[in-house]
Design an enzyme around this catalytic site. Structure first.
Site, PDB file in Angstrom:
ATOM      1  N   THR A  59      51.229 158.228 -25.494  1.00 22.39           N
ATOM      2  CA  THR A  59      51.513 157.421 -26.475  1.00 22.39           C
ATOM      3  C   THR A  59      51.165 158.271 -27.890  1.00 22.39           C
ATOM      4  OG1 THR A  59      51.382 155.241 -27.824  1.00 22.39           O
ATOM      5  CG2 THR A  59      49.999 155.472 -26.159  1.00 22.39           C
ATOM      6  N   ASP A  60      52.163 157.660 -28.918  1.00 15.66           N
ATOM      7  CA  ASP A  60      51.590 158.059 -30.204  1.00 15.66           C
ATOM      8  C   ASP A  60      50.300 157.346 -30.759  1.00 15.66           C
ATOM      9  OD1 ASP A  60      52.896 156.012 -30.982  1.00 15.66           O
ATOM     10  OD2 ASP A  60      54.364 156.569 -32.496  1.00 15.66           O
ATOM     11  N   GLU A  61      50.089 156.195 -30.123  1.00 17.71           N
ATOM     12  CA  GLU A  61      48.929 155.151 -31.081  1.00 17.71           C
ATOM     13  C   GLU A  61      47.534 155.488 -30.527  1.00 17.71           C
ATOM     14  OE1 GLU A  61      49.295 151.302 -29.848  1.00 17.71           O
ATOM     15  OE2 GLU A  61      51.674 151.428 -29.428  1.00 17.71           O
ATOM     16  N   TYR A  76      44.183 149.532 -25.952  1.00 23.88           N
ATOM     17  CA  TYR A  76      45.568 149.858 -25.119  1.00 23.88           C
ATOM     18  C   TYR A  76      45.289 151.240 -25.573  1.00 23.88           C
ATOM     19  CZ  TYR A  76      50.041 152.187 -25.185  1.00 23.88           C
ATOM     20  OH  TYR A  76      50.818 152.872 -24.515  1.00 23.88           O
ATOM     21  N   LYS A  78      44.821 154.528 -23.528  1.00 26.58           N
ATOM     22  CA  LYS A  78      45.441 155.956 -23.533  1.00 26.58           C
ATOM     23  C   LYS A  78      44.726 157.446 -23.585  1.00 26.58           C
ATOM     24  CE  LYS A  78      49.020 156.094 -22.153  1.00 26.58           C
ATOM     25  NZ  LYS A  78      49.577 156.184 -20.651  1.00 26.58           N
TER      26      LYS A  78
HETATM   27  P1  NAD Z   1      55.505 149.261 -18.178  1.00 28.92           P
HETATM   28  O1  NAD Z   1      54.663 148.461 -18.652  1.00 28.92           O
HETATM   29  O2  NAD Z   1      56.872 148.796 -18.634  1.00 28.92           O
HETATM   30  O3  NAD Z   1      55.315 150.452 -16.871  1.00 28.92           O
HETATM   31  C1  NAD Z   1      54.432 150.572 -16.522  1.00 28.92           C
HETATM   32  C2  NAD Z   1      54.568 150.626 -14.963  1.00 28.92           C
HETATM   33  O4  NAD Z   1      53.561 151.694 -14.237  1.00 28.92           O
HETATM   34  C3  NAD Z   1      54.985 149.534 -13.942  1.00 28.92           C
HETATM   35  O5  NAD Z   1      56.341 149.083 -12.975  1.00 28.92           O
HETATM   36  C4  NAD Z   1      53.372 148.641 -13.720  1.00 28.92           C
HETATM   37  O6  NAD Z   1      53.821 148.351 -12.185  1.00 28.92           O
HETATM   38  C5  NAD Z   1      53.007 150.581 -12.649  1.00 28.92           C
HETATM   39  N1  NAD Z   1      51.698 150.708 -13.228  1.00 28.92           N
HETATM   40  C6  NAD Z   1      50.610 149.502 -13.674  1.00 28.92           C
HETATM   41  N2  NAD Z   1      49.369 149.887 -13.224  1.00 28.92           N
HETATM   42  C7  NAD Z   1      49.593 150.544 -11.801  1.00 28.92           C
HETATM   43  C8  NAD Z   1      48.534 150.914 -11.135  1.00 28.92           C
HETATM   44  N3  NAD Z   1      47.261 150.924 -11.239  1.00 28.92           N
HETATM   45  N4  NAD Z   1      49.159 151.822 -10.083  1.00 28.92           N
HETATM   46  C9  NAD Z   1      50.472 152.185  -9.993  1.00 28.92           C
HETATM   47  N5  NAD Z   1      51.079 151.246 -11.087  1.00 28.92           N
HETATM   48  C10 NAD Z   1      50.770 150.844 -11.776  1.00 28.92           C
HETATM   49  O7  NAD Z   1      55.480 151.106 -19.096  1.00 28.92           O
HETATM   50  P2  NAD Z   1      56.309 151.434 -19.794  1.00 28.92           P
HETATM   51  O8  NAD Z   1      56.332 150.569 -20.919  1.00 28.92           O
HETATM   52  O9  NAD Z   1      56.924 151.719 -19.196  1.00 28.92           O
HETATM   53  O10 NAD Z   1      55.040 152.570 -20.240  1.00 28.92           O
HETATM   54  C11 NAD Z   1      55.286 153.988 -19.399  1.00 28.92           C
HETATM   55  C12 NAD Z   1      54.177 154.859 -19.785  1.00 28.92           C
HETATM   56  O11 NAD Z   1      54.456 155.499 -20.971  1.00 28.92           O
HETATM   57  C13 NAD Z   1      53.131 154.594 -20.503  1.00 28.92           C
HETATM   58  O12 NAD Z   1      51.839 155.223 -19.861  1.00 28.92           O
HETATM   59  C14 NAD Z   1      53.067 154.185 -21.187  1.00 28.92           C
HETATM   60  O13 NAD Z   1      51.757 154.070 -22.207  1.00 28.92           O
HETATM   61  C15 NAD Z   1      53.934 155.229 -22.134  1.00 28.92           C
HETATM   62  N6  NAD Z   1      54.406 155.045 -23.462  1.00 28.92           N
HETATM   63  C16 NAD Z   1      55.184 153.889 -23.370  1.00 28.92           C
HETATM   64  C17 NAD Z   1      56.139 153.774 -25.230  1.00 28.92           C
HETATM   65  C18 NAD Z   1      56.522 152.555 -24.964  1.00 28.92           C
HETATM   66  O14 NAD Z   1      57.564 152.600 -26.128  1.00 28.92           O
HETATM   67  N7  NAD Z   1      56.791 151.316 -23.973  1.00 28.92           N
HETATM   68  C19 NAD Z   1      55.881 154.581 -25.781  1.00 28.92           C
HETATM   69  C20 NAD Z   1      55.080 155.796 -25.222  1.00 28.92           C
HETATM   70  C21 NAD Z   1      54.063 156.092 -24.295  1.00 28.92           C
HETATM   71  O1  DAU Z   2      54.055 153.641 -29.963  1.00 28.65           O
HETATM   72  C1  DAU Z   2      54.124 153.908 -28.975  1.00 28.65           C
HETATM   73  C2  DAU Z   2      54.305 152.385 -27.879  1.00 28.65           C
HETATM   74  O2  DAU Z   2      54.932 151.702 -28.659  1.00 28.65           O
HETATM   75  C3  DAU Z   2      53.556 152.667 -26.255  1.00 28.65           C
HETATM   76  O3  DAU Z   2      52.474 153.569 -26.236  1.00 28.65           O
HETATM   77  C4  DAU Z   2      53.688 151.067 -26.154  1.00 28.65           C
HETATM   78  O4  DAU Z   2      53.447 150.885 -24.821  1.00 28.65           O
HETATM   79  C5  DAU Z   2      54.607 149.705 -26.480  1.00 28.65           C
HETATM   80  O5  DAU Z   2      54.004 148.530 -25.946  1.00 28.65           O
HETATM   81  C6  DAU Z   2      55.338 150.052 -28.295  1.00 28.65           C
HETATM   82  O6  DAU Z   2      53.856 149.703 -29.224  1.00 28.65           O
HETATM   83  P1  DAU Z   2      53.546 148.650 -29.984  1.00 28.65           P
HETATM   84  O7  DAU Z   2      52.745 147.432 -30.111  1.00 28.65           O
HETATM   85  O8  DAU Z   2      54.664 149.387 -31.204  1.00 28.65           O
HETATM   86  O9  DAU Z   2      55.319 147.855 -29.817  1.00 28.65           O
HETATM   87  P2  DAU Z   2      55.240 146.484 -29.922  1.00 28.65           P
HETATM   88  O10 DAU Z   2      56.965 146.035 -29.206  1.00 28.65           O
HETATM   89  O11 DAU Z   2      54.909 145.504 -28.638  1.00 28.65           O
HETATM   90  O12 DAU Z   2      55.737 146.272 -31.101  1.00 28.65           O
HETATM   91  C7  DAU Z   2      56.597 146.658 -32.081  1.00 28.65           C
HETATM   92  C8  DAU Z   2      55.741 146.402 -33.494  1.00 28.65           C
HETATM   93  O13 DAU Z   2      56.078 144.851 -33.315  1.00 28.65           O
HETATM   94  C9  DAU Z   2      54.096 145.791 -34.093  1.00 28.65           C
HETATM   95  O14 DAU Z   2      54.856 146.668 -35.132  1.00 28.65           O
HETATM   96  C10 DAU Z   2      54.229 144.761 -33.557  1.00 28.65           C
HETATM   97  C11 DAU Z   2      55.507 143.817 -33.707  1.00 28.65           C
HETATM   98  N1  DAU Z   2      56.283 142.940 -33.335  1.00 28.65           N
HETATM   99  C12 DAU Z   2      56.205 142.527 -31.475  1.00 28.65           C
HETATM  100  C13 DAU Z   2      56.012 141.743 -31.428  1.00 28.65           C
HETATM  101  C14 DAU Z   2      56.203 141.586 -29.262  1.00 28.65           C
HETATM  102  C15 DAU Z   2      55.957 141.460 -33.603  1.00 28.65           C
HETATM  103  O15 DAU Z   2      56.922 141.127 -35.448  1.00 28.65           O
HETATM  104  N2  DAU Z   2      56.198 140.624 -32.883  1.00 28.65           N
HETATM  105  C16 DAU Z   2      56.255 140.215 -31.413  1.00 28.65           C
HETATM  106  O16 DAU Z   2      56.913 139.321 -31.172  1.00 28.65           O
END
Ligand code: NAD
Ligand code: DAU
Length: 352
Positions: A133-135, A159, A163
Site C-alpha cells: 500500500t501507499d500508506e 495497519y 504493511k
Molecule cells: P480485504 O480486507 O478486502 O481482503 C483481505 C482478504 O485476505 C480477505 O479475503 C481475508 O479473508 C483474507 N485474509 C486475511 N487474513 C488472512 C490470513 N491470515 N490468511 C489467509 N487469508 C487471510 O483487503 P483488500 O482491500 O482486498 O486488500 C488486499 C491487499 O491489498 C492487502 O494486502 C492490502 O494491504 C492491499 N491494498 C489494499 C488497498 C485498498 O484500497 N483496498 C490499496 C492498496 C493495497
Molecule cells: O491507500 C491505500 C489504503 O486505502 C489501503 O492500504 C487500505 O487497505 C484501504 O482500506 C484504504 O485505506 P483508507 O484509510 O484510506 O480507506 P478508507 O476507505 O477507510 O477511508 C478513506 C478516507 O475516508 C480516509 O481519509 C478516512 C475517510 N473516512 C472513512 C470512513 C470509513 C470517512 O471520512 N468516513 C468513514 O466512515
C-alpha cells in the site's frame, strides 16, 4: 502451470482472480482463511471452473502452505492476504500484527523452502509478488510531490506499520536469500465487491438505506483513487515483466478530498436512483469525530510503472466511480449478505 493467490476472497483478491480467468486458463490456487472480509460469493461466477481451486487456510500455516506448494507446484505466489482496514487496526492491532507481519513471514519461509528445492530453470522463472500500500510512506504535505519508490517509509497507523514491516521482510528475503520478489505499493482502490466498511461502499450503502453519511473531521483529507481492475492489470504487468527485487508504485493520478468523493457519490445517486421524498442525498452528510492519527494526504507517482512496463489505468475517476455506483445498485443481494452479522457489530462499535 498454476499460481497461488492468497486473500483471493477479499475485495482486490477476488477482482484479481475473476480478471485472471477473463484472460487466462492457468490454474489459480486461492488460499484464504475467510475473515469477515473474505466472501466466497465474490467468486460464485467461478463455481464451475475447475481451474479455480479454493483452499480455506491461513498464510501463517507453514505446514499447509508447504503441502500446497508441493502438490500444485505454482510458478508464482501473489500475496494479497492481509487485515486491511485502518480503523479496525486502531481499535485492535493484534490481528494486523499476526497476519500482516507474522503471517507474511511464515509464507516467506514456506516459499523459501519450496523455491530452494526447485531446479535452476524453475528457480529463475519463479516470482513472489507482495501486494502492498501507499500508506507505508506516511502522510504528504499539501504541495509535496507524490510518493515515488524512493520515498522514505513513515507509516502512521498500526495497519500501515504492519504493511511496512511485511514489505521489509519481503525485501530482506530477496537481499539475503535471493528469493525473486516483486512488491507493488498501490493507492486507494474502489470498485465491485468492496466491503462496506470502507468510505466509498459505505457511503453508497448508507445513502441508499437512509442513514447518515459519516465524514471524519473536516473531510479535506486527500486520497488517490484507482479503479480496482486497473490495480489488477498493474499486478499482472509487474508479475510478467517486473524487475526482480523492485518496488512499483501503482496509482491513477486521481487525488480527491473525501468530501468531494462523497458529493460525487451523492450526485450520481441523485441521478440514477433519486430519493423518493425528493431530497438530495447530500442532506444525509454528517461530520463525525476524526480518525486518530488520520493521514492528511496520499498521492502516488506511478511513472516508473508506466515508463518501465507501459502500464496505464483504463478508467478515469469519473468513469470508474459511475461504474461502481451502478454495480452497487445492481447488486443489492451482495450488499445485503455482507451487511449482516459481523459487519453490523462493527458498525455499532465504530459509529455509535
Ligand atoms: P480485504 O480486507 O478486502 O481482503 C483481505 C482478504 O485476505 C480477505 O479475503 C481475508 O479473508 C483474507 N485474509 C486475511 N487474513 C488472512 C490470513 N491470515 N490468511 C489467509 N487469508 C487471510 O483487503 P483488500 O482491500 O482486498 O486488500 C488486499 C491487499 O491489498 C492487502 O494486502 C492490502 O494491504 C492491499 N491494498 C489494499 C488497498 C485498498 O484500497 N483496498 C490499496 C492498496 C493495497
Ligand atoms: O491507500 C491505500 C489504503 O486505502 C489501503 O492500504 C487500505 O487497505 C484501504 O482500506 C484504504 O485505506 P483508507 O484509510 O484510506 O480507506 P478508507 O476507505 O477507510 O477511508 C478513506 C478516507 O475516508 C480516509 O481519509 C478516512 C475517510 N473516512 C472513512 C470512513 C470509513 C470517512 O471520512 N468516513 C468513514 O466512515
Amino acid at each position: 502451470m498454476s499460481i497461488l493467490v492468497t486473500g483471493g476472497a477479499g475485495f482486490i483478491g477476488s477482482n484479481f482472480v475473476l480478471d485472471w480467468f477473463a484472460q487466462s486458463q492457468e490454474t489459480v490456487i486461492n488460499l484464504d482463511n475467510l475473515t469477515y472480509a473474505g466472501n466466497l460469493a465474490n467468486l460464485s461466477g467461478l463455481k464451475d471452473n475447475p481451474g479455480h481451486v479454493f483452499i480455506r487456510g491461513d498464510i501463517g500455516d507453514v505446514a499447509l502452505i508447504a503441502s500446497l506448494l508441493e502438490k500444485y507446484r505454482p510458478r508464482a505466489i501473489l500475496n494479497f492476504a492481509a487485515e486491511s482496514h485502518v480503523d479496525r487496526s486502531i481499535h485492535g492491532p493484534e490481528d494486523f500484527i499476526q497476519t500482516n507481519i507474522v503471517g507474511t513471514f511464515h509464507l516467506l519461509e514456506a516459499t523459501r523452502a519450496y523455491w530452494s528445492a526447485l531446479t535452476e530453470v524453475e528457480k529463475a522463472a519463479f516470482r513472489f509478488l507482495h501486494v502492498s500500500t501507499d500508506e507505508v510512506y506516511g502522510s504528504l504535505e499539501k504541495d509535496a510531490p507524490a510518493f515515488n519508490e524512493e520515498h522514505r517509509y513513515e507509516p502512521n497507523s498500526p495497519y500501515s506499520a504492519s504493511k511496512a514491516a511485511s514489505d521489509h521482510l519481503v525485501r530482506a528475503y530477496h537481499h539475503t536469500y535471493g528469493l525473486p520478489v516483486l512488491t507493488t505499493n498501490c493507492s486507494n482502490n474502489y470498485g465491485p465487491y468492496h466491503f462496506p466498511e470502507k468510505l466509498i461502499p459505505l457511503i453508497i450503502h448508507n445513502a441508499l438505506s437512509g442513514r447518515a453519511l459519516p465524514i471524519y473531521g473536516d473531510g479535506q483529507q486527500i486520497r488517490d483513487w484507482l479503479y480496482v481492475k486497473d490495480h489488477c492489470s498493474a499486478i499482472r504487468r509487474v508479475l510478467e515483466d517486473g524487475r526482480l527485487g523492485e518496488t512499483y508504485n501503482v496509482g491513477g493520478w486521481n487525488e480527491k478530498a473525501n468530501l468531494e468523493v462523497v458529493h460525487t457519490l451523492c450526485d450520481i445517486l441523485d441521478e440514477l436512483q433519486p430519493r423518493s421524498d425528493g431530497q438530495l442525498y447530500k442532506t444525509q452528510i454528517t461530520y463525525v469525530k476524526d480518525r486518530p492519527g488520520h493521514d492528511r494526504r496520499y498521492a502516488i507517482d506511478a511513472s516508473k510503472l508506466e515508463r518501465e512496463l507501459g502500464w496505464k489505468p483504463a478508467e478515469t475517476f469519473e468513469t470508474g466511480i459511475r461504474k461502481t455506483v451502478q454495480w452497487y445498485l445492481d447488486h443489492h443481494d451482495w450488499v445485503a449478505s455482507v451487511t449482516s452479522g459481523n459487519y453490523r457489530n462493527w458498525v455499532e462499535q465504530q459509529y455509535t
